[in-house]
Design a protein around this motif. Structure first.
Motif, mmCIF file in Angstrom:
data_model
loop_
_atom_site.group_PDB
_atom_site.id
_atom_site.type_symbol
_atom_site.label_atom_id
_atom_site.label_comp_id
_atom_site.label_asym_id
_atom_site.label_seq_id
_atom_site.Cartn_x
_atom_site.Cartn_y
_atom_site.Cartn_z
ATOM 1 N N ARG A 114 0.830 -1.205 0.000
ATOM 2 C CA ARG A 114 0.000 0.000 0.000
ATOM 3 C C ARG A 114 0.866 1.258 0.000
ATOM 4 N NH1 ARG A 114 -4.528 -2.026 4.446
ATOM 5 N NH2 ARG A 114 -6.022 -2.907 2.937
ATOM 6 N N ARG A 127 -4.859 -7.250 -2.936
ATOM 7 C CA ARG A 127 -5.919 -6.879 -2.009
ATOM 8 C C ARG A 127 -5.718 -7.606 -0.682
ATOM 9 N NH1 ARG A 127 -11.471 -8.583 -4.522
ATOM 10 N NH2 ARG A 127 -10.412 -7.991 -6.438
ATOM 11 N N ASP A 134 -12.450 -13.355 -0.602
ATOM 12 C CA ASP A 134 -11.545 -12.365 -1.184
ATOM 13 C C ASP A 134 -10.609 -13.003 -2.201
ATOM 14 O OD1 ASP A 134 -12.357 -10.018 0.346
ATOM 15 O OD2 ASP A 134 -11.466 -11.027 2.076
ATOM 16 N N ALA A 138 -10.502 -12.247 -6.252
ATOM 17 C CA ALA A 138 -9.261 -11.935 -6.957
ATOM 18 C C ALA A 138 -9.120 -12.805 -8.206
ATOM 19 C CB ALA A 138 -8.068 -12.142 -6.027
ATOM 20 N N ASP A 141 -11.426 -11.456 -10.802
ATOM 21 C CA ASP A 141 -10.950 -10.210 -11.414
ATOM 22 C C ASP A 141 -9.716 -10.415 -12.288
ATOM 23 O OD1 ASP A 141 -12.968 -8.882 -10.129
ATOM 24 O OD2 ASP A 141 -11.703 -8.123 -8.497
ATOM 25 N N MET A 181 -2.658 -11.571 2.274
ATOM 26 C CA MET A 181 -3.023 -10.737 1.137
ATOM 27 C C MET A 181 -2.934 -11.615 -0.102
ATOM 28 S SD MET A 181 0.463 -8.530 0.462
ATOM 29 C CE MET A 181 0.003 -8.191 -1.239
ATOM 30 N N GLU A 183 -2.254 -11.505 -4.443
ATOM 31 C CA GLU A 183 -1.770 -10.749 -5.593
ATOM 32 C C GLU A 183 -2.142 -11.459 -6.880
ATOM 33 O OE1 GLU A 183 2.326 -8.545 -4.061
ATOM 34 O OE2 GLU A 183 2.447 -10.255 -5.409
#
Length: 389
Positions: A114, A127, A134, A138, A141, A181, A183
């Protein structure tokens, strides 16, 4: 005007593994003494450093003891406790480089990404992960696979889990077992890195290295990288921008992706000397370890110029179970012109544990074929073994 005295300045290093060992080796010719803090008695660095404090990396009383024996504190492992370092520095007046604030940023990969994105540095889409949904979003997307990463504690590929489909999301999250997280997977042409140093009002970057990983562990580094000149130049620009974000002097290992379209994306940052910079010991005018010592002391940086094409390859544990460390057939390495053996002094070999490295350098031969150097390095690596069976 600077002067040297005996004994010279002392650098206190949190961590006493192979990086601490090579820091101490580089410090000695400069008249600089090194004391390390590490929980393993007779750790690799202890054999060449002036002294060792045996304690955990987050033992604040031990860090205070280290600070009282040193002119400056640094670290060679991200497990160092940034809060303890900051408190000790404030109480004792012993500076810490890189700054604990940088270590705090690096500790959490999501915070790191970030902050870098906010600074305009190109990073893969990412994210935060609160749950398996989540990860599935990802994949929706960006397509599969995606890379799930532990936000803290991961190194050498540990804590990184590729997720090939939405059905694997729950299992992958359980494997990470903590804050995570995700990626987008980068379709890269090659993985590259820049070893960069931030000194007192100056910076220096070593030539771009090309890194070969298997099972998420670095196997080889090739210098110069087999990238087009304009791609290499872009990598240096990104590395320079990264140094602007980092707080405090020292060497930073900046890992990058070169995409199939010739773009550069930041992967991760290590606020310390890095495995992909070991080649600098033989292949550059000043090594990354000498550079780090100079930087944290506020001394002028060394030249980072290349002496000649160079390849380094890691010697990893090739055993099935932990056992006493004994490397067989080292004669091949020792007898080969241009080859250099580095043995880290670890007493126990484990599967895929980094035990040493071999560098093959064509110093003074600017046109030497890196493919031939790579073949030689691989042959020498494959000729040795820890498995006496």
């Amino acid at each position: 005007m600077r002067s040297l005295r005996s004994p010279g300045p002392t650098v206190g290093v949190v961590g006493g593994g192979q990086l601490g060992r090579m820091l101490a080796e580089a410090a000695s010719p400069l008249g600089v003494e090194v004391v390390v803090l590490d929980p393993t008695p007779e750790c690799p660095a202890s054999l060449v450093a002036r002294g060792q404090i045996v304690a955990d990396f987050d033992d604040e009383a031990a860090i205070r003891d280290l600070a009282e024996r040193a002119d400056v504190l640094t670290f060679e492992i991200e497990l160092a406790d940034q809060d303890a370092l900051e408190r000790v520095s404030e109480d004792t007046g012993t500076p810490v480089h890189p700054k604990p604030s940088t270590l705090e940023t690096i500790h959490d990969k999501l915070v790191q990404k970030r902050q870098l994105e906010d600074a305009g540095i190109p990073v893969p889409p990412f994210r935060a992960v609160e749950g398996a949904d989540d990860i599935r979003e990802a994949i929706e997307d960006h397509g599969a696979p995606v890379m799930l990463k532990a936000r803290t504690g991961g190194y050498d590929g540990r804590g990184n889990v590729p997720v090939e489909s939405k059905a694997e999301a729950e299992e992958a999250l359980e494997a990470v077992a903590g804050p995570a997280m995700v990626e987008a997977f980068v379709d890269f042409e090659r993985e590259v890195s820049v070893i960069a140093a931030k000194g007192e009002g100056e910076t220096a970057t070593f030539p771009l290295g090309e890194n070969v990983h298997r099972e998420e562990i670095l196997r080889e580094t090739i210098i110069p990288a087999r990238s087009e000149p304009e791609v290499a130049e872009r990598a240096y620009e990104v590395a320079t921008d990264v140094l602007e974000v980092m707080d405090g002097r020292g060497v930073y290992g900046i890992e990058l992706f070169e995409t199939v379209d010739g773009e550069i994306l930041l992967n991760e940052i290590a606020p310390r000397p890095h495995n992909s910079g070991h080649w600098t010991i033989e292949g550059a005018v000043g090594s990354q370890f000498e550079q780090h010592v100079r930087a944290v002391l506020g001394w002028p940086l060394a030249s980072a110029d290349l002496l000649g094409p160079t390849v380094s390859t890691n010697l990893l544990g090739d055993v099935e179970e932990p056992t006493d460390a004994r490397l067989e057939n080292v004669e091949r390495i020792l007898e080969t012109p241009g080859a250099h053996l580095h043995w880290y002094g670890k007493r126990e070999v484990r599967p895929l544990r980094k035990m040493g490295h071999v560098t093959v350098s064509a110093r003074g031969e600017e046109t030497a074929d890196v493919e031939e150097l790579l073949e030689t390095a691989r042959d020498l690596r494959d000729a040795v073994t820890f498995d006496a069976a």
